[in-house]
Scaffold this motif. Structure first.
Motif, short mmCIF file in Angstrom:
data_model
loop_
_atom_site.label_atom_id
_atom_site.label_comp_id
_atom_site.label_asym_id
_atom_site.label_seq_id
_atom_site.Cartn_x
_atom_site.Cartn_y
_atom_site.Cartn_z
N LEU A 20 0.81 -1.22 0.00
CA LEU A 20 0.00 0.00 0.00
C LEU A 20 0.84 1.27 0.00
CD1 LEU A 20 -2.80 -1.05 2.54
CD2 LEU A 20 -2.85 -1.14 0.04
N HIS A 21 2.04 1.20 0.55
CA HIS A 21 2.85 2.41 0.72
C HIS A 21 3.79 2.62 -0.47
CE1 HIS A 21 1.37 2.84 4.79
NE2 HIS A 21 1.71 1.58 5.04
N TRP A 22 3.90 3.87 -0.89
CA TRP A 22 4.81 4.25 -1.97
C TRP A 22 6.15 4.66 -1.38
CZ3 TRP A 22 3.44 3.87 -7.12
CH2 TRP A 22 2.07 3.66 -7.39
N HIS A 23 7.23 4.40 -2.12
CA HIS A 23 8.58 4.71 -1.67
C HIS A 23 9.28 5.55 -2.74
CE1 HIS A 23 7.94 1.55 1.34
NE2 HIS A 23 7.51 0.80 0.35
N PRO A 24 10.22 6.42 -2.34
CA PRO A 24 10.91 7.27 -3.31
C PRO A 24 12.02 6.51 -4.04
CG PRO A 24 11.70 7.73 -1.10
CD PRO A 24 10.57 6.75 -0.94
N ALA A 25 12.24 6.88 -5.28
CA ALA A 25 13.32 6.31 -6.09
C ALA A 25 13.60 7.27 -7.24
CB ALA A 25 12.92 4.93 -6.61
N THR A 26 14.47 6.85 -8.13
CA THR A 26 14.73 7.59 -9.36
C THR A 26 14.59 6.63 -10.53
OG1 THR A 26 17.11 7.21 -9.04
CG2 THR A 26 16.22 9.35 -8.33
N ALA A 27 14.44 7.19 -11.73
CA ALA A 27 14.26 6.35 -12.91
C ALA A 27 14.92 6.99 -14.13
CB ALA A 27 12.78 6.10 -13.19
N THR A 28 15.42 6.13 -15.01
CA THR A 28 15.92 6.52 -16.32
C THR A 28 15.32 5.55 -17.33
OG1 THR A 28 17.88 5.18 -15.84
CG2 THR A 28 18.09 7.56 -15.55
N TRP A 29 15.71 5.68 -18.59
CA TRP A 29 15.25 4.73 -19.61
C TRP A 29 16.41 4.39 -20.53
CZ3 TRP A 29 15.15 6.06 -24.89
CH2 TRP A 29 15.38 7.42 -25.17
N TYR A 30 16.23 3.30 -21.27
CA TYR A 30 17.30 2.86 -22.17
C TYR A 30 16.69 2.23 -23.42
CZ TYR A 30 16.29 -1.84 -20.41
OH TYR A 30 15.67 -3.01 -20.07
#
Length: 248
Positions: A20-30
């Protein structure tokens, strides 16, 4: 025959899915901007990543989520945060690869998504603009893996013999990940433990091994157990995939 039951170690707290809980992160693409992502990857799924339901939903994750390969097959919802360009819709991705360096290093929680998956986090028509930003902040949470119309399958890896048997698990509903695997030979009551080799691949060194083989899988996230009786036939062959009649 279906044997499906939870396994809860004493004193443990088993989280439910979906989380249920959201957590912080980062994202890129390839890959290409609208591409499906990697061909193969560190989990060992090979050409599966190019076909549905994997297609365009694959992602590489940093070591904290890859977990030495035990995170392979896990499913996550990932959503970007900028309301000027991000939709409120999260994209669902399946862990098929690891990104060990760069943005994924130093203990960071990071998703390196296919171009198509990354673009789907944007509002309609703004996928290209979102990709132009490169690295973006996101939030994520675990979610249930769903493979409609498919049962759990076991691929016998190339090079397997009567003395070295290696299996790859495919289309696992629910948790998606694996904590342990056992096999049982023909006319035997003994479950023999397999060793985690790499990615989503497990093996056993013994023999001569006699089929048909029953396979027992325990998930990592919630500890559920599934047993597929005689799923791999007596006359099994390397590079063949054997589908059970059940799933989580």
């Amino acid at each position: 025959l279906l044997l499906l039951f939870p396994f809860f170690p004493v004193g443990s707290s088993i989280p439910a899915l979906p989380e249920l809980h959201w957590h912080p992160a980062t994202a890129t693409w390839y890959g290409s901007p609208d591409g499906d992502g990697s061909d193969g990857g560190a989990c060992g799924y090979g050409s599966l990543v190019d076909v549905r339901p994997f297609r365009a939903r694959v992602g590489a994750v940093s070591p904290v989520l890859f977990k030495g390969g035990e995170g392979c097959g896990a499913c996550y919802k990932v959503r970007c945060l900028d309301p000027s360009i991000c939709s409120r819709r999260a994209v669902t991705v399946i862990v098929t690869d690891e990104c060990p360096g760069g943005y994924c290093s130093n203990g960071r929680t990071h998703f390196d998504l296919s171009g198509a998956a990354f673009g789907r986090m944007a509002v309609s028509g703004e996928g290209g603009q979102l990709r132009d930003r490169g690295e973006i902040p996101v939030i994520f949470r675990r979610t249930v893996c769903e493979y409609p119309g498919r049962n759990i399958a076991f691929h016998v890896n190339e090079g397997s013999t009567d003395y070295w048997l290696s299996l790859l698990v495919e289309f696992e509903n629910g948790d998606g990940d694996i904590a342990s695997m056992h096999i049982r030979q023909a006319n035997s009551d003994e479950w023999m433990e397999m060793s985690h080799v790499w990615g989503a691949n497990w093996c056993i060194v013994s023999g001569p091994l006699r089929g048909p083989f029953s396979v027992r899988v325990r998930t990592l996230m919630t500890g559920k157990i599934l047993s597929a009786r005689d799923v791999i036939p007596r006359n099994w062959t390397p590079k063949a995939t054997y589908t059970s009649r059940l799933n989580f």
